[in-house]
Scaffold this active site. Structure first.
Site, PDB file in Angstrom:
ATOM      1  N   CYS A 333       0.806  -1.231   0.000  1.00 47.53           N
ATOM      2  CA  CYS A 333       0.000   0.000   0.000  1.00 47.53           C
ATOM      3  C   CYS A 333       0.837   1.278   0.000  1.00 47.53           C
ATOM      4  CB  CYS A 333      -0.958   0.028   1.166  1.00 47.53           C
ATOM      5  SG  CYS A 333      -1.403  -1.565   1.815  1.00 47.53           S
ATOM      6  N   ARG A 362       7.630 -11.114   4.885  1.00 45.23           N
ATOM      7  CA  ARG A 362       7.192 -10.982   6.274  1.00 45.23           C
ATOM      8  C   ARG A 362       7.919 -12.024   7.097  1.00 45.23           C
ATOM      9  NH1 ARG A 362       0.648 -10.363   5.354  1.00 45.23           N
ATOM     10  NH2 ARG A 362       0.802  -8.557   3.980  1.00 45.23           N
ATOM     11  N   GLN A 380       1.614 -11.051  -3.466  1.00 47.52           N
ATOM     12  CA  GLN A 380       0.208 -10.749  -3.223  1.00 47.52           C
ATOM     13  C   GLN A 380      -0.438 -10.286  -4.511  1.00 47.52           C
ATOM     14  OE1 GLN A 380       0.115  -7.665  -0.232  1.00 47.52           O
ATOM     15  NE2 GLN A 380      -1.123  -8.951   1.087  1.00 47.52           N
ATOM     16  N   ASP A 382      -2.498  -7.927  -5.208  1.00 49.27           N
ATOM     17  CA  ASP A 382      -3.009  -6.779  -4.479  1.00 49.27           C
ATOM     18  C   ASP A 382      -3.655  -5.795  -5.446  1.00 49.27           C
ATOM     19  OD1 ASP A 382      -3.382  -5.230  -2.285  1.00 49.27           O
ATOM     20  OD2 ASP A 382      -1.254  -5.026  -1.793  1.00 49.27           O
ATOM     21  N   HIS A 384      -5.391  -1.526  -5.232  1.00 49.28           N
ATOM     22  CA  HIS A 384      -5.946  -0.404  -4.496  1.00 49.28           C
ATOM     23  C   HIS A 384      -6.890   0.341  -5.413  1.00 49.28           C
ATOM     24  CE1 HIS A 384      -2.225  -1.308  -2.193  1.00 49.28           C
ATOM     25  NE2 HIS A 384      -3.143  -1.332  -1.258  1.00 49.28           N
ATOM     26  N   LYS A 464     -14.562  -4.792   6.471  1.00 53.32           N
ATOM     27  CA  LYS A 464     -14.034  -5.646   5.397  1.00 53.32           C
ATOM     28  C   LYS A 464     -14.921  -6.839   5.109  1.00 53.32           C
ATOM     29  CE  LYS A 464     -11.241  -8.438   8.484  1.00 53.32           C
ATOM     30  NZ  LYS A 464     -10.090  -9.275   8.633  1.00 53.32           N
ATOM     31  N   HIS A 510      -8.548  -1.570  -0.259  1.00 52.46           N
ATOM     32  CA  HIS A 510      -7.489  -2.567  -0.513  1.00 52.46           C
ATOM     33  C   HIS A 510      -8.214  -3.848  -0.855  1.00 52.46           C
ATOM     34  CE1 HIS A 510      -4.560  -0.361   2.123  1.00 52.46           C
ATOM     35  NE2 HIS A 510      -5.672  -0.014   2.716  1.00 52.46           N
TER      36      HIS A 510
END
Ligand SMILES: [Zn+2]
Ligand SMILES: [Zn+2]
Length: 637
Positions: A333, A362, A380, A382, A384, A464, A510
């Site tokens: 992000c 991570r 990911q 991902d 946005h 979410k 997200h």
């Protein structure tokens, strides 16, 4: 007059009871049908025994085996039952500890020399104890009394000595065995319907290799025999499908001590990877996403600003560049936001949708690493989405459509959806929260999707939706998520120019769909037991020449197929045809084409599948055409 307490229940009803009422009596009155399933009671978020008195007003609920906490309590209670059985059969044993673990429980014993062969005998004793329906009886004693009570149990003494002198110590008695334990437990041993002991292993006292090695017995338990046998069948099936084994058999990926938790992808693994990614990119373009790519290393300022430095530091990796501290991104992000901030935005541009296959790192403890499912670096899928408040609902609907399109193409059609709302600790105004929650809920309803509501379980920065996929053997995997975020636009001062010519905050969403590509490959492999659909399989066709003289024909066919876009290999070993067929089946190749004199002369191939179907002779050009259709349509067979 006796003092009263007021209790609230999940169905929003309220009732008054006399202070000190037994939890069990409240449950019988208020939960009727569910009452039989109750294992314990939750009063103001504290779990207590069904036999305990209730002395306070507040919110009361029950725990059943279906709740995670209820399952833990059930398994932990089972460990006491096992310990009693072991004590009866082996009077000299010393008991250590017996917690619940994922999918079961264990108990550690000293002075117990047994092997897996003895487990049957212990199981039989457990069965007796279950029939005896022995109650768990709670006592509170002083530290001094506890030391006396456990004078013959050195491990319990060590635990008690670690407690402050003033501590009231809690014990539970089950039959003739009194154990040091805070509880709570199920009411009696009859609740533990079915137990299976799984294995005997060595384990150091307190996990410390300088201390004594104890004997650990692992087991699992369920409310009834049917649930237990279904579980045992499932783990048997899961073992066969373990993606770590399949990855090796299919030559897709490997792990090495030189980089623990970081997968190595082999050529065939990269083919599978690319097929997934290519399709993912194609469908994202169709849904109007722009693809972005951001760096892996970003400096400390950015992570301070994003809040990761403060809240996520223990999971991040760091390095210095030109004397400036940098971190490897654990999330995409903050980097993605810098792209948004490159220029001014007008309301006319919205929605802006940026998708990124972001490679994140991570830190995970080495003990929890598990094949591709739990790794230290992953990709990911991902994205946005920045939009106007009034666009939020439609954008959520668009994401839901994309989620379902992606999952169904991969043959995953059984889902569970959860909507999580405002937690106690949160940022953003109540008005924003309720608008966002409404938008998420309306979007789910617009698509007629059944969902579970998790009140108070949202992230601190926004509500979410989570998507859990159920695989072919009934396991559930959380993959997709859609999260509204009130925090990042504030922290990074994101703005756009509205109709009124003034600056406003955009809404930021997200979302990830497959979650981690690495983990998704693991899920796919286990879901299909390695028998991937044709379009995904790294090796789609294997040509099996019957004798060496047919190798030339096989090679020419392979060339023809490769040019048509089919992934093909020739098995040129001098093995028997049946051995070649078996090996190709083990590699989970979709089609095996046997070629000999007859086939060469007639320009045909003899088709077999990995499921042992013999389709017989086919003309080569026709068969290629069929394969291309199966690939193009991403058919699942
Ligand atoms: Zn206990
Ligand atoms: Zn994000």
């Amino acid at each position: 007059m006796a003092e009263k307490i007021k209790l609230r229940f999940k169905d929003k009803s309220k009732a008054e009871f006399t202070k000190g009422v037994r939890a069990e009596d409240v449950v019988k009155q208020k939960f009727k049908k569910q009452a039989d399933k109750a294992l314990a009671v939750v009063i103001n978020k504290r779990v207590i025994d069904l036999s305990a008195p209730i002395n306070e007003s507040g919110e009361l609920g029950i725990l059943t085996f279906e709740d995670e906490a209820g399952m833990d309590l059930f398994r932990h209670s089972s460990s006491h039952v096992m310990a009693l059985a072991v004590k009866r059969l082996y009077p000299g044993v010393k008991v250590a500890i017996g917690p619940s673990i994922e999918d079961g429980f264990y108990y550690d014993f000293d002075n117990l020399r047994i092997s897996d062969n003895d487990l049957k005998k212990i199981e039989a004793e457990i069965k007796k104890i279950i029939h005896e329906k022995l109650p768990f009886i709670r006592r509170e004693v002083s530290k001094q009394d506890a030391l006396k009570l456990f004078k013959d149990e050195p491990y319990k003494l060590e635990l008690i000595n670690g407690l402050p002198a003033s501590e009231r110590i809690i014990t539970y008695k089950l039959g003739e065995f009194e154990d040091l334990c805070r509880g709570p437990h199920v009411p009696n041993s009859g609740f533990i319907g079915a137990v299976k002991l799984l294995k005997v292993a060595g384990a150091y006292w307190r996990g410390d290799s300088t201390k004594k090695m104890l004997t650990r017995i692992y087991g699992t338990s369920f409310p009834d025999k049917k649930m237990l046998s279904e579980y045992l069948k499932r783990i048997e099936e899961a073992k066969k499908r373990d993606h770590r084994r399949l990855g090796q058999e299919m030559d897709l990926f490997s792990f090495h001590d030189e980089a623990r938790g970081f997968p190595f992808w082999h050529p065939k693994g990269v083919i599978l990877w690319d097929e997934i990614i290519n399709y993912w990119k194609q469908v994202h373009k169709k849904y109007g996403y722009g693809l972005v790519q951001t760096p892996i290393l970003l400096n400390k300022d950015l992570w301070l600003r994003s809040g990761h430095w403060e809240h996520y530091k223990e999971n991040m990796y760091f390095t210095r560049i030109d004397d400036v501290e940098h971190a490897i991104k654990p999330m995409n992000c903050p980097g993605g936001i810098l792209i948004y901030k490159c220029r001014l935005h007008s309301y006319r541009e919205f929605p802006i949708k940026h998708a990124e296959l972001g490679f994140v790192h991570r830190h995970e403890l080495s003990g929890v690493l598990h094949g591709l499912v739990r790794v230290r670096s992953f990709t990911q899928d991902d994205a946005h989405v920045y939009c106007l408040p009034e666009q939020l609902e439609q954008e959520i609907i668009n994401i839901i459509d994309l989620v379902y399109e992606l999952y169904s193409v991969f043959g995953l059609k059984d889902y569970r959806v959860e909507l999580s709302t405002k937690p106690e600790k949160h940022i953003g105004s109540d008005e924003d929260w309720s608008k966002a929650e409404k938008a998420l809920e309306n979007a789910l309803k617009a698509r007629k999707i059944k969902f579970e509501l998790n009140p108070g379980e949202g992230a601190f920065y926004g509500p979410k939706i989570d998507f859990h996929i159920r695989d072919s053997i009934g396991r559930s995997w959380q993959c997709g998520t859609i999260q509204v975020d009130f925090a990042m636009p504030e922290r990074f001062d994101l703005t756009y120019e509205g109709r009124d010519g003034r600056k406003h905050r955009p809404v930021m969403i997200h979302r990830a769909i497959l979650g981690s590509i690495e983990r998704f490959v693991g899920i796919l492999l286990e879901h299909y037991a390695g028998k991937l659909p044709l379009w995904l399989n790294p090796v789609q066709v294997k040509l099996l020449p019957i004798a060496d003289r047919h190798i030339g024909y096989a090679r020419r066919l392979a060339e023809q197929m490769r040019r048509a876009g089919i992934r093909v290999e020739v098995d040129e070993r001098s093995e028997t045809t049946s051995k070649k067929v078996r090996d190709a089946q083990l590699e989970r190749v979709n089609y095996m084409l046997v070629v000999g004199d007859k086939e060469e002369e007639a320009k045909t191939v003899n088709v077999r599948t990995r499921n042992n179907e013999v389709k017989g002779p086919r003309r080569v050009d026709e068969f290629i055409k069929e394969l291309l259709v199966e690939i193009k349509e991403k058919r699942i067979k």
